[in-house]
Design a protein around this motif. Structure first.
Motif, PDB file in Angstrom:
ATOM      1  N   PHE A 130       0.967  -1.187   0.038  1.00 21.71           N
ATOM      2  CA  PHE A 130      -0.042  -0.109  -0.172  1.00 21.71           C
ATOM      3  C   PHE A 130       0.823   1.151   0.055  1.00 21.71           C
ATOM      4  N   ASN A 131       0.658   2.155  -0.958  1.00 13.46           N
ATOM      5  CA  ASN A 131       1.551   3.343  -1.105  1.00 13.46           C
ATOM      6  C   ASN A 131       3.154   3.150  -1.058  1.00 13.46           C
ATOM      7  N   ASN A 132       3.420   1.975  -1.844  1.00 14.92           N
ATOM      8  CA  ASN A 132       4.671   1.609  -1.952  1.00 14.92           C
ATOM      9  C   ASN A 132       5.362   1.038  -1.029  1.00 14.92           C
ATOM     10  N   GLU A 133       4.644   0.757   0.220  1.00 17.48           N
ATOM     11  CA  GLU A 133       5.242   0.199   1.445  1.00 17.48           C
ATOM     12  C   GLU A 133       4.632  -1.495   1.541  1.00 17.48           C
ATOM     13  N   GLU A 134       5.274  -2.442   1.854  1.00 21.65           N
ATOM     14  CA  GLU A 134       5.004  -3.854   2.112  1.00 21.65           C
ATOM     15  C   GLU A 134       4.137  -3.729   3.242  1.00 21.65           C
ATOM     16  N   ILE A 135       3.217  -4.723   3.185  1.00 20.38           N
ATOM     17  CA  ILE A 135       2.262  -4.996   4.350  1.00 20.38           C
ATOM     18  C   ILE A 135       3.018  -5.573   5.564  1.00 20.38           C
ATOM     19  N   THR A 136       3.155  -4.940   6.636  1.00 16.65           N
ATOM     20  CA  THR A 136       3.493  -5.748   7.979  1.00 16.65           C
ATOM     21  C   THR A 136       2.257  -5.375   8.962  1.00 16.65           C
ATOM     22  N   PRO A 137       2.447  -6.216  10.101  1.00 15.75           N
ATOM     23  CA  PRO A 137       1.569  -5.755  11.295  1.00 15.75           C
ATOM     24  C   PRO A 137       1.775  -4.287  11.678  1.00 15.75           C
ATOM     25  N   ALA A 138       3.084  -3.907  11.788  1.00 21.29           N
ATOM     26  CA  ALA A 138       3.337  -2.449  12.130  1.00 21.29           C
ATOM     27  C   ALA A 138       2.839  -1.500  11.182  1.00 21.29           C
TER      28      ALA A 138
ATOM     29  N   PRO B 289      -8.544  -4.352  -7.780  1.00 21.81           N
ATOM     30  CA  PRO B 289      -7.342  -4.514  -6.964  1.00 21.81           C
ATOM     31  C   PRO B 289      -6.051  -3.987  -7.607  1.00 21.81           C
ATOM     32  N   LYS B 290      -5.103  -3.309  -6.923  1.00 21.76           N
ATOM     33  CA  LYS B 290      -3.872  -2.689  -7.612  1.00 21.76           C
ATOM     34  C   LYS B 290      -2.680  -3.542  -7.262  1.00 21.76           C
ATOM     35  N   ALA B 291      -2.970  -4.386  -5.912  1.00 15.38           N
ATOM     36  CA  ALA B 291      -1.957  -5.102  -5.365  1.00 15.38           C
ATOM     37  C   ALA B 291      -2.593  -6.544  -5.092  1.00 15.38           C
TER      38      ALA B 291
END
Length: 287
Positions: free
Chosen positions: A237-245, A284-286
């Protein structure tokens, strides 16, 4: 024979042997490439069946009964958390999907914390397409069992138990109703005669088919598909990998200046007066 002639014949023989060795090496490399290509094709096919919806489409079916507390059009959505939370997390997943298992084992504690804090209202769409490509009935049977758990008010805990005990995609353990019932014993108060009958009789099989049909008609083609307020956030999302944080950060940013909701029950939230919070299947975009 002169030394010069002997040397010339030796050179020619060595050159011939070298050429023959090179031809044999090329043949071995070609054979490895062919075998490797077949192996890669088999592996790729196995992966694709795990996460991508096949071209087949489920037959239209109107559910005769939906689990208690389900929401949305035709009551196809299982809600978890507070329906007045400021953000909606939408999750599409198949019980046999390995990628869904990885996602749930990593993110379910964080999602539960966000739900309990009244920050998100999670909407689950339990699909069952993997049975089409990988022999078995585990997707449909497990989806029905999840409907039974929702009906009994224990969806979240049972959902987490299933994913913690998820078999390999090609192992149809979830196609055994006794396995699904025994896993339910890990959830306090879930396994009752009513729950067992619901699982054994496939009480919500029509609902399971209707959820899958709805997924077939959507723009989504893989699981897990995860949306935050209608925006795809898996795997990025917004060029960031999804992580719990990052999930916590994204939810907090979306909720900035908004009042958190009143936490609902874990498996059966009261149906909201409106379904406007549920996105209309954007592309979906990702993921």
């Amino acid at each position: 024979m002169s030394d010069k002639n002997r040397e010339g014949k030796r050179t020619a023989r060595e050159r011939m042997l070298a050429e023959r060795a090179e031809d044999e090496a090329r043949g071995r490399r070609r054979k490895k490439l062919i075998v490797g290509g077949v192996a890669l094709a088999v592996i790729a096919a196995a992966v694709v069946t795990g996460v991508v919806v096949q071209d087949q489409r489920s037959k239209p079916e109107t559910p005769a009964a939906a689990p208690a507390g389900t929401i949305g059009d035709k009551n196809l959505i299982v809600p978890v958390g507070s329906d007045n939370a400021p953000s909606v997390l939408t999750v599409y997943e198949d019980p046999r999907c390995p990628a869904c298992g990885i996602f749930e084992r990593e993110f379910s504690p964080t999602i539960s914390q966000l739900e309990d804090a009244g920050k998100i209202f999670t909407n689950y769409h339990i699909v069952s397409f993997i049975d089409r490509a990988v022999p078995g009935k585990g997707s449909k049977y497990a989806a029905n069992a999840l409907g039974c758990a929702q009906d009994a008010g224990h969806f979240r805990d049972y959902h987490d138990v299933l994913y913690r005990n998820q078999p390999d995609e090609t192992n149809d353990a979830f196609g055994d109703k006794a396995v699904l019932i025994n896993l339910g014993r890990q959830v306090d108060g879930l396994v009752t005669p009513s729950f067992e009958a619901c699982v054994n009789d496939l009480e919500f099989s029509g609902w399971v088919s209707a959820v899958q049909q709805d997924f077939d008609k959507s723009n989504f083609k893989s699981t897990p598909t995860v949306l935050l307020n209608g925006q795809p956030i898996y795997p990025k999302f917004n060029n960031e990998e999804i992580t719990p944080a990052n999930l916590v950060k994204w939810v907090d940013a979306a909720n900035q200046g908004k009042q958190v909701g009143t936490p609902g029950t874990h498996g059966q939230s009261p149906a909201p007066t409106s379904t406007a919070s549920e996105p209309n299947n954007p592309s979906p975009k990702a993921g």
